[in-house]
Design a protein around this motif. Sequence first.
Motif, PDB file in Angstrom:
ATOM      1  N   GLU A 265    -110.404 -10.035  60.896  1.00 52.31           N
ATOM      2  CA  GLU A 265    -109.699  -9.898  58.911  1.00 52.31           C
ATOM      3  C   GLU A 265    -111.234  -9.013  58.690  1.00 52.31           C
ATOM      4  N   PRO A 266    -112.661  -8.787  58.571  1.00 48.73           N
ATOM      5  CA  PRO A 266    -113.313  -7.835  58.474  1.00 48.73           C
ATOM      6  C   PRO A 266    -113.443  -6.977  59.420  1.00 48.73           C
ATOM      7  N   LEU A 267    -113.332  -6.899  60.587  1.00 47.01           N
ATOM      8  CA  LEU A 267    -113.089  -6.375  62.311  1.00 47.01           C
ATOM      9  C   LEU A 267    -111.968  -5.695  61.641  1.00 47.01           C
ATOM     10  N   LEU A 268    -111.304  -5.413  61.008  1.00 47.38           N
ATOM     11  CA  LEU A 268    -109.730  -4.422  61.493  1.00 47.38           C
ATOM     12  C   LEU A 268    -110.760  -3.551  60.707  1.00 47.38           C
ATOM     13  N   PRO A 269    -109.594  -2.249  61.562  1.00 46.13           N
ATOM     14  CA  PRO A 269    -109.571  -0.756  60.042  1.00 46.13           C
ATOM     15  C   PRO A 269    -108.387  -1.302  59.190  1.00 46.13           C
ATOM     16  N   ARG A 270    -108.676  -0.635  57.885  1.00 45.30           N
ATOM     17  CA  ARG A 270    -108.095  -0.752  56.752  1.00 45.30           C
ATOM     18  C   ARG A 270    -106.493   0.523  57.017  1.00 45.30           C
ATOM     19  N   THR A 271    -106.590   1.359  57.847  1.00 45.56           N
ATOM     20  CA  THR A 271    -105.547   2.113  58.858  1.00 45.56           C
ATOM     21  C   THR A 271    -105.100   1.880  60.416  1.00 45.56           C
ATOM     22  N   MET A 272    -104.136   2.487  60.974  1.00 43.51           N
ATOM     23  CA  MET A 272    -104.084   2.843  61.785  1.00 43.51           C
ATOM     24  C   MET A 272    -104.350   3.325  62.990  1.00 43.51           C
ATOM     25  N   ARG A 273    -105.757   3.311  63.270  1.00 43.56           N
ATOM     26  CA  ARG A 273    -106.967   3.691  64.742  1.00 43.56           C
ATOM     27  C   ARG A 273    -107.030   3.558  65.704  1.00 43.56           C
ATOM     28  N   LEU A 274    -106.014   3.998  66.863  1.00 40.58           N
ATOM     29  CA  LEU A 274    -105.671   3.132  67.822  1.00 40.58           C
ATOM     30  C   LEU A 274    -106.991   3.233  68.803  1.00 40.58           C
ATOM     31  N   ALA A 275    -108.296   3.956  68.590  1.00 37.48           N
ATOM     32  CA  ALA A 275    -109.021   3.839  69.585  1.00 37.48           C
ATOM     33  C   ALA A 275    -109.792   3.173  68.633  1.00 37.48           C
ATOM     34  N   ALA A 276    -109.821   2.435  67.825  1.00 38.28           N
ATOM     35  CA  ALA A 276    -110.706   1.420  67.192  1.00 38.28           C
ATOM     36  C   ALA A 276    -110.020  -0.028  67.790  1.00 38.28           C
ATOM     37  N   LEU A 277    -109.147  -0.154  67.755  1.00 42.93           N
ATOM     38  CA  LEU A 277    -108.280  -1.008  67.874  1.00 42.93           C
ATOM     39  C   LEU A 277    -108.269  -1.004  69.439  1.00 42.93           C
ATOM     40  N   ASP A 278    -108.879  -0.254  69.866  1.00 47.12           N
ATOM     41  CA  ASP A 278    -108.637  -0.476  71.885  1.00 47.12           C
ATOM     42  C   ASP A 278    -109.861  -1.479  72.209  1.00 47.12           C
ATOM     43  N   GLU A 279    -111.594  -0.362  71.481  1.00 49.49           N
ATOM     44  CA  GLU A 279    -112.292  -1.571  71.372  1.00 49.49           C
ATOM     45  C   GLU A 279    -112.702  -2.278  71.090  1.00 49.49           C
ATOM     46  N   LEU A 280    -111.948  -3.350  70.007  1.00 53.17           N
ATOM     47  CA  LEU A 280    -111.571  -4.743  69.258  1.00 53.17           C
ATOM     48  C   LEU A 280    -111.025  -5.385  70.260  1.00 53.17           C
ATOM     49  N   GLY A 281    -110.096  -4.716  70.920  1.00 57.96           N
ATOM     50  CA  GLY A 281    -109.221  -5.475  72.611  1.00 57.96           C
ATOM     51  C   GLY A 281    -110.341  -6.204  72.926  1.00 57.96           C
ATOM     52  N   LEU A 300    -102.704  -6.327  55.998  1.00 58.70           N
ATOM     53  CA  LEU A 300    -103.409  -5.146  55.663  1.00 58.70           C
ATOM     54  C   LEU A 300    -102.762  -3.799  55.704  1.00 58.70           C
ATOM     55  N   VAL A 301    -101.661  -3.728  56.865  1.00 53.84           N
ATOM     56  CA  VAL A 301    -100.913  -2.081  56.706  1.00 53.84           C
ATOM     57  C   VAL A 301     -99.324  -2.420  55.942  1.00 53.84           C
ATOM     58  N   THR A 302     -98.642  -1.330  56.428  1.00 53.65           N
ATOM     59  CA  THR A 302     -97.257  -1.430  55.728  1.00 53.65           C
ATOM     60  C   THR A 302     -96.730  -1.859  57.343  1.00 53.65           C
ATOM     61  N   GLU A 303     -95.247  -1.655  57.120  1.00 57.16           N
ATOM     62  CA  GLU A 303     -94.360  -1.950  58.266  1.00 57.16           C
ATOM     63  C   GLU A 303     -94.266  -1.062  58.877  1.00 57.16           C
ATOM     64  N   THR A 304     -94.244   0.463  57.732  1.00 59.18           N
ATOM     65  CA  THR A 304     -94.360   2.116  58.452  1.00 59.18           C
ATOM     66  C   THR A 304     -95.391   2.646  59.654  1.00 59.18           C
ATOM     67  N   SER A 305     -96.411   1.777  59.027  1.00 59.65           N
ATOM     68  CA  SER A 305     -97.559   2.009  59.461  1.00 59.65           C
ATOM     69  C   SER A 305     -97.521   1.591  60.596  1.00 59.65           C
ATOM     70  N   ILE A 306     -97.172  -0.456  60.592  1.00 59.14           N
ATOM     71  CA  ILE A 306     -97.019  -0.214  61.910  1.00 59.14           C
ATOM     72  C   ILE A 306     -95.865   0.055  63.033  1.00 59.14           C
ATOM     73  N   ARG A 307     -94.205   0.164  62.903  1.00 56.80           N
ATOM     74  CA  ARG A 307     -93.587   1.411  63.479  1.00 56.80           C
ATOM     75  C   ARG A 307     -94.091   3.076  64.071  1.00 56.80           C
ATOM     76  N   ARG A 308     -94.729   3.362  63.442  1.00 56.31           N
ATOM     77  CA  ARG A 308     -95.401   4.247  63.837  1.00 56.31           C
ATOM     78  C   ARG A 308     -96.916   3.581  65.123  1.00 56.31           C
ATOM     79  N   ALA A 309     -97.559   3.410  64.974  1.00 55.10           N
ATOM     80  CA  ALA A 309     -98.182   3.045  65.600  1.00 55.10           C
ATOM     81  C   ALA A 309     -98.168   2.740  67.210  1.00 55.10           C
TER      82      ALA A 309
END
Length: 382
Positions: A265-281, A300-309
């Motif tokens: 949880e402390p490592l996850l970005p607070r917005t849907m930044r795919l590049a950051a998630l790619d590196e973390l993954g 940490l994010v809304t359902e709308t943000s998840i769908r858009r991601a």
Amino acid sequence: MTDSPDQPQLELFVNADRPRLSAVVDSFEPARLTQARVLAEMTKAELAEQVGVSAAAIGQYESGVNRPRTDLLPVLSKVLGVPIEYFASGRPMGRLDAANAHFRSLRSTRAKDRAKAAAHAEQIWELTCALEKRVRFPDVDLPTVAEGSSPEAAAQVLRSYWGIQRGPVPHLGALMESRGIVVCLIPMTDDAVTRVSAYSTDTLGRPLVVITPEKVRSVYTFRFTCAHELGHLLLHANPLPGDRQQEREADQFAAELLTPRAEIEPLLPRTMRLAALDELGRQWGVSIESLIYRMGELNLVTETSIRRAHQRLHGTADFRRDEPLTSYPGEIPTLLRDAADVADRHGFSRTDLANELCWTERHVADALGDDADSRPRLSIVK
């Protein structure tokens, strides 16, 4: 039996080998015929047509009402791709009802595929038994999870019990095998739509996890699938194949095992930044999709943000890098193959193994995963 161009040669074979054929008929095991037919993905009617008897006759052979004639054994053997001795009794046979295995979805999985999966599990059990006569396998080492425990609590229990340090789980496949769980990779069918993707069972004694090729194309998918099946083994003593709640709980277990909330949880970005998630993954050995779902689970994010991601992810090739399992030796299951190698060094070859199981050597190689790495081999010439 219907006439065919091969009839004279077949008659010569039967006459020359009648004592052998008669011995198999005398000890005919009906369940072996069923098992071979299911693995060949044939109905009784389809087998009957190729053998030259009625579907009712096949049913009688499988129910034990009648035994096949000696002249039918070579035909059954050829059509089903098994040695003639495969049909004889006198060797251990695992029996698994498909209802006792964990399957992802019954809506997209045909009954014939579930039956084939159960037959594969039976054969892997037989293979394991044959090898365990010669080689000592790791003891099964799984914790007992208190009834009613949440998936997250069960995952924390397992991490503690197995001594997994903080951070990513290294080499999950090898770790499971070191704790006595048989993990194997077996293709199920050519139909990609109805193919069984993965299943697990401990009904036969030693826990067994079978994963089919589409879950091997990505090491991240493979790892999550292994963790998912671990969740079933620990949480669901009474499988309900395709049950949405059990599947949801297994996913929650897998997420907590691979990405513990307190750590990720402390490592996850607070917005849907795919590049950051790619590196973390890549650091944690999970997919971007898994982390997107994790962000939703942790609110940490809304359902709308998840769908858009997900829309962005499917609309670009920049972050959908499926790294094959073969690139990660520590994840490729090797327990059965290593056991066969040890047995071979002590005088029990793969040919001996095939003869004891009454399998073809090709079938033994497939079950052992001898060709798990399909990449071309580089030869160094001095």
